[in-house]
Design a protein around this motif. Structure first.
Motif, PDB file in Angstrom:
ATOM      1  N   ARG A 181     -41.891   6.030 -24.957  1.00 19.25           N
ATOM      2  CA  ARG A 181     -42.611   5.038 -25.757  1.00 19.25           C
ATOM      3  C   ARG A 181     -43.744   5.649 -26.563  1.00 19.25           C
ATOM      4  NH1 ARG A 181     -43.454   2.825 -29.109  1.00 19.25           N
ATOM      5  NH2 ARG A 181     -44.305   0.787 -29.593  1.00 19.25           N
ATOM      6  N   GLU A 182     -44.477   6.589 -26.014  1.00 15.76           N
ATOM      7  CA  GLU A 182     -45.622   7.162 -26.717  1.00 15.76           C
ATOM      8  C   GLU A 182     -45.205   7.963 -27.939  1.00 15.76           C
ATOM      9  OE1 GLU A 182     -48.738   6.392 -25.993  1.00 15.76           O
ATOM     10  OE2 GLU A 182     -47.904   5.068 -24.460  1.00 15.76           O
ATOM     11  N   GLU A 183     -43.961   8.388 -28.003  1.00 13.81           N
ATOM     12  CA  GLU A 183     -43.488   9.211 -29.111  1.00 13.81           C
ATOM     13  C   GLU A 183     -42.747   8.401 -30.166  1.00 13.81           C
ATOM     14  OE1 GLU A 183     -41.395  12.706 -27.547  1.00 13.81           O
ATOM     15  OE2 GLU A 183     -42.271  12.209 -25.613  1.00 13.81           O
ATOM     16  N   LEU A 184     -42.534   7.121 -29.937  1.00 12.55           N
ATOM     17  CA  LEU A 184     -41.800   6.289 -30.869  1.00 12.55           C
ATOM     18  C   LEU A 184     -42.746   5.632 -31.878  1.00 12.55           C
ATOM     19  CD1 LEU A 184     -39.248   4.594 -28.444  1.00 12.55           C
ATOM     20  CD2 LEU A 184     -38.951   6.639 -29.847  1.00 12.55           C
ATOM     21  N   PRO A 185     -42.229   5.178 -33.019  1.00 16.01           N
ATOM     22  CA  PRO A 185     -43.088   4.590 -34.053  1.00 16.01           C
ATOM     23  C   PRO A 185     -43.891   3.401 -33.539  1.00 16.01           C
ATOM     24  CG  PRO A 185     -40.890   5.019 -34.919  1.00 16.01           C
ATOM     25  CD  PRO A 185     -40.818   5.258 -33.441  1.00 16.01           C
ATOM     26  N   ASP A 186     -45.128   3.306 -33.992  1.00 13.01           N
ATOM     27  CA  ASP A 186     -45.990   2.193 -33.597  1.00 13.01           C
ATOM     28  C   ASP A 186     -45.470   0.862 -34.122  1.00 13.01           C
ATOM     29  OD1 ASP A 186     -47.696   3.931 -32.297  1.00 13.01           O
ATOM     30  OD2 ASP A 186     -49.020   4.177 -34.030  1.00 13.01           O
ATOM     31  N   ALA A 187     -44.613   0.906 -35.140  1.00 10.73           N
ATOM     32  CA  ALA A 187     -44.106  -0.340 -35.745  1.00 10.73           C
ATOM     33  C   ALA A 187     -43.096  -1.052 -34.870  1.00 10.73           C
ATOM     34  CB  ALA A 187     -43.476  -0.026 -37.099  1.00 10.73           C
ATOM     35  N   LEU A 188     -42.748  -0.477 -33.717  1.00 11.92           N
ATOM     36  CA  LEU A 188     -41.718  -1.073 -32.866  1.00 11.92           C
ATOM     37  C   LEU A 188     -42.227  -1.296 -31.456  1.00 11.92           C
ATOM     38  CD1 LEU A 188     -38.643  -1.859 -32.635  1.00 11.92           C
ATOM     39  CD2 LEU A 188     -38.318   0.434 -31.695  1.00 11.92           C
ATOM     40  N   SER A 189     -42.005  -2.494 -30.935  1.00 11.77           N
ATOM     41  CA  SER A 189     -42.163  -2.793 -29.510  1.00 11.77           C
ATOM     42  C   SER A 189     -40.806  -3.260 -28.990  1.00 11.77           C
ATOM     43  CB  SER A 189     -43.214  -3.885 -29.284  1.00 11.77           C
ATOM     44  OG  SER A 189     -44.503  -3.442 -29.643  1.00 11.77           O
ATOM     45  N   CYS A 190     -40.645  -3.248 -27.673  1.00 12.13           N
ATOM     46  CA  CYS A 190     -39.369  -3.650 -27.077  1.00 12.13           C
ATOM     47  C   CYS A 190     -39.612  -4.585 -25.895  1.00 12.13           C
ATOM     48  CB  CYS A 190     -38.592  -2.426 -26.573  1.00 12.13           C
ATOM     49  SG  CYS A 190     -38.128  -1.259 -27.862  1.00 12.13           S
ATOM     50  N   LEU A 191     -38.644  -5.450 -25.649  1.00 10.09           N
ATOM     51  CA  LEU A 191     -38.643  -6.242 -24.423  1.00 10.09           C
ATOM     52  C   LEU A 191     -37.903  -5.426 -23.365  1.00 10.09           C
ATOM     53  CD1 LEU A 191     -37.816  -9.854 -25.693  1.00 10.09           C
ATOM     54  CD2 LEU A 191     -40.051  -8.804 -25.310  1.00 10.09           C
ATOM     55  N   ARG A 192     -38.628  -4.893 -22.407  1.00  6.51           N
ATOM     56  CA  ARG A 192     -38.038  -4.028 -21.383  1.00  6.51           C
ATOM     57  C   ARG A 192     -37.034  -4.792 -20.525  1.00  6.51           C
ATOM     58  NH1 ARG A 192     -40.535  -2.144 -17.296  1.00  6.51           N
ATOM     59  NH2 ARG A 192     -42.051  -3.844 -17.190  1.00  6.51           N
ATOM     60  N   GLU A 193     -36.037  -4.068 -20.065  1.00  8.62           N
ATOM     61  CA  GLU A 193     -35.056  -4.620 -19.129  1.00  8.62           C
ATOM     62  C   GLU A 193     -35.075  -3.732 -17.884  1.00  8.62           C
ATOM     63  OE1 GLU A 193     -31.526  -4.770 -21.555  1.00  8.62           O
ATOM     64  OE2 GLU A 193     -32.169  -6.608 -22.542  1.00  8.62           O
ATOM     65  N   PRO A 194     -36.037  -3.965 -17.009  1.00 10.51           N
ATOM     66  CA  PRO A 194     -36.289  -3.027 -15.917  1.00 10.51           C
ATOM     67  C   PRO A 194     -35.310  -3.112 -14.764  1.00 10.51           C
ATOM     68  CG  PRO A 194     -37.818  -4.862 -15.782  1.00 10.51           C
ATOM     69  CD  PRO A 194     -37.044  -5.048 -17.049  1.00 10.51           C
ATOM     70  N   VAL A 195     -34.589  -4.222 -14.615  1.00  5.86           N
ATOM     71  CA  VAL A 195     -33.746  -4.378 -13.438  1.00  5.86           C
ATOM     72  C   VAL A 195     -32.587  -5.321 -13.757  1.00  5.86           C
ATOM     73  CG1 VAL A 195     -35.065  -6.329 -12.488  1.00  5.86           C
ATOM     74  CG2 VAL A 195     -33.777  -4.848 -10.945  1.00  5.86           C
ATOM     75  N   GLY A 196     -31.462  -5.073 -13.084  1.00  8.82           N
ATOM     76  CA  GLY A 196     -30.305  -5.946 -13.228  1.00  8.82           C
ATOM     77  C   GLY A 196     -29.410  -5.799 -12.018  1.00  8.82           C
ATOM     78  N   PHE A 197     -28.486  -6.719 -11.852  1.00  7.60           N
ATOM     79  CA  PHE A 197     -27.619  -6.685 -10.675  1.00  7.60           C
ATOM     80  C   PHE A 197     -26.285  -7.348 -10.998  1.00  7.60           C
ATOM     81  CE2 PHE A 197     -30.251 -10.401 -10.687  1.00  7.60           C
ATOM     82  CZ  PHE A 197     -31.549  -9.963 -10.511  1.00  7.60           C
ATOM     83  N   ALA A 198     -25.267  -6.965 -10.241  1.00  8.70           N
ATOM     84  CA  ALA A 198     -23.915  -7.506 -10.404  1.00  8.70           C
ATOM     85  C   ALA A 198     -23.247  -7.570  -9.039  1.00  8.70           C
ATOM     86  CB  ALA A 198     -23.103  -6.629 -11.355  1.00  8.70           C
ATOM     87  N   PRO A 199     -22.358  -8.550  -8.799  1.00 10.64           N
ATOM     88  CA  PRO A 199     -21.674  -8.650  -7.512  1.00 10.64           C
ATOM     89  C   PRO A 199     -20.868  -7.401  -7.209  1.00 10.64           C
ATOM     90  CG  PRO A 199     -21.394 -10.670  -8.793  1.00 10.64           C
ATOM     91  CD  PRO A 199     -22.013  -9.665  -9.706  1.00 10.64           C
ATOM     92  N   ARG A 200     -20.949  -6.953  -5.978  1.00 13.53           N
ATOM     93  CA  ARG A 200     -20.237  -5.745  -5.576  1.00 13.53           C
ATOM     94  C   ARG A 200     -18.764  -6.034  -5.263  1.00 13.53           C
ATOM     95  NH1 ARG A 200     -22.257  -0.890  -3.724  1.00 13.53           N
ATOM     96  NH2 ARG A 200     -24.345  -1.774  -3.481  1.00 13.53           N
TER      97      ARG A 200
END
Length: 446
Positions: free
Chosen positions: A182-201
């Motif tokens: 993130r610190e190296e990417l353009p300041d003109a961009l922010s993102c909605l993080r997707e930190p976790v996800g799950f699916a049936p095993r």
């Protein structure tokens, strides 16, 4: 289980004004929704779950033993709705299920020994975004817990919208990659993080869910958010947002669009795609504007949905950026991270093609068309936008950004939308030449 749908505005009134404004744009400022909601594909789908019709509803959620799930990533943001409880062998995960899909999960939930969260006294509200399967979710009377949840849909109305394990892994893995840089990417961009996800095993064909966090600067109300489609969408008392923004700016339409949608995104696209190997899915739903609270100024772009992000892994390796170790679902690398699993989709020029076509045709061309219609109707003043004028403006800035990126002129600008294949051949040649130097070779960042 049937979802308990309510029309009580007190439920939505729990949310802070900035979030209500965002969801109003998501639900009631859709542009050409009929393109994406072809009800003939599934006449039985309940229209009350479409964003423009839905009231707040109680979201079906179940506590499932972690051992019954594939879990990728971890939840780190304090104060969000907590999707994990317990530890060790007793750890459980809160699984949100879209109410239209609940019947598909009954056998899995029974076999896993799942517990309905409502029986624990939890009331979790949901509102759909423009993407029917992606919901704003929060604990009753606790709007600070709000997150976005991308669920799996099982209706042919939208095509296959299940989040299989590879899709969940891809979203979490690419979100982590971007967050780490993130610190190296353009300041003109922010993102909605997707930190976790799950699916049936045990039933992977059902699909799972991905959790999408809201950045602090948005949660604190410093920024208002508007998806690009909302610039044009709206009817009745709901005015297309672009008309409001133009009025408050005092600028001529083409001047505003050049300064907001053309020049900044051309620079951003070149820096990300050709400098960092990150290729955005740049259509009007996944790209959003960040606005000041009074809507008087634009503070950059916001990107959501890492499932659609594409990566130029070869360029990244040549630049000396190693692929992170132990990315989710990396045992199936090509299917998870390098391809959309249809012909040509693992080729970098095709990834560029999709990204630029989305922005040129589905964003700028649509804006240009609306501007001419509004001009004819007396809604905007000044010179009338000519056919191809806005896409040509963007193309000029894109050529300039590419020249800065490679220190080499790609030639005289032309309208990229009308000659996209020609442009991509030139771009591929410039990329190949730039990669013949030593790893980590310098690129002018402009």
């Amino acid at each position: 289980m049937a979802a308990n749908l309510l029309s009580d505005q007190d439920v939505i009134g729990q949310l802070p004004p900035w979030l209500q404004h965002w969801l109003e744009l998501e639900r009631f400022h859709l542009h050409r929704a009929d393109r994406y909601q072809d009800r003939s594909r599934d006449p039985g789908f309940e229209v009350r779950y479409l964003p423009q019709h839905a009231a707040a509803f109680r979201l079906p959620c179940f506590w499932v033993p972690r051992r019954s799930l594939q879990v990728y990533g971890r939840q780190t943001a304090a104060g969000e709705l907590d999707f994990f409880a317990g530890s060790g062998a007793d750890e459980r995960v809160l699984i949100p299920i879209h109410p239209s899909a609940i019947d598909h999960y009954r056998t899995f939930l029974a076999d896993a020994g799942a517990e309905d969260a409502a029986k624990r006294g939890q009331c979790i509200w949901a509102l759909p975004t423009s993407s029917t399967r992606t919901l704003l979710v929060w604990q009753d009377q606790a709007p600070q817990t709000a997150v976005f949840v991308k669920t799996s849909l099982h209706s042919p109305l939208f095509g296959d919208r299940r989040l299989l394990a590879k899709s969940v892994g891809r979203s979490v893995g690419l979100s982590g990659l971007v967050q780490g840089e993130r610190e190296e990417l353009p300041d003109a961009l922010s993102c909605l993080r997707e930190p976790v996800g799950f699916a049936p095993r045990s039933s992977p064909e059902l699909g799972g869910a991905v959790i999408r966090s809201i950045p602090p600067h948005i949660k604190q109300g410093h920024i208002r958010v508007a998806p690009l489609f909302s610039l044009l969408g709206g009817d009745g008392d709901r005015v297309p947002l672009l008309l409001t923004l133009l009025e408050r700016s005092g600028m001529q339409p083409l001047q505003w669009l050049e300064q907001v949608l053309c020049a900044p995104f051309a620079r951003l696209w070149a820096e990300l795609s050709l400098g960092r190997g990150l290729i955005l899915e740049a259509h009007g739903q996944d790209l959003l504007l960040q606005l000041t609270p009074d809507l008087a100024a634009v503070r950059g772009f916001l990107y959501r949905d890492f499932e659609g992000l594409q990566v130029d892994w070869e360029l990244r390796r040549q630049r000396g950026w190693p692929t992170p170790a132990n990315m989710p679902h990396d045992w199936s690398w090509r299917e998870t991270y390098d391809s959309w699993n249809y012909p040509l989709s693992d080729l970098v020029w095709y990834k560029w093609w999709i990204s630029l076509f989305n922005y040129l045709r589905l964003v700028l061309f649509e804006v240009e068309t609306s501007l001419r219609e509004w001009h004819d109707g007396g809604l905007v003043r000044g010179p009338k936008c000519g056919e191809g004028e806005l896409t040509m403006l963007f193309s000029r800035h894109l050529f300039a950004a590419i020249e800065r990126q490679f220190n080499q002129s790609p030639g005289a600008p032309y309208d990229v939308l009308g000659s996209l294949n020609r442009f991509l051949i030139q771009l591929k040649q410039l990329r190949r030449a730039s990669m013949q130097g030593p790893p980590g070779g310098a690129i002018d960042r402009g």
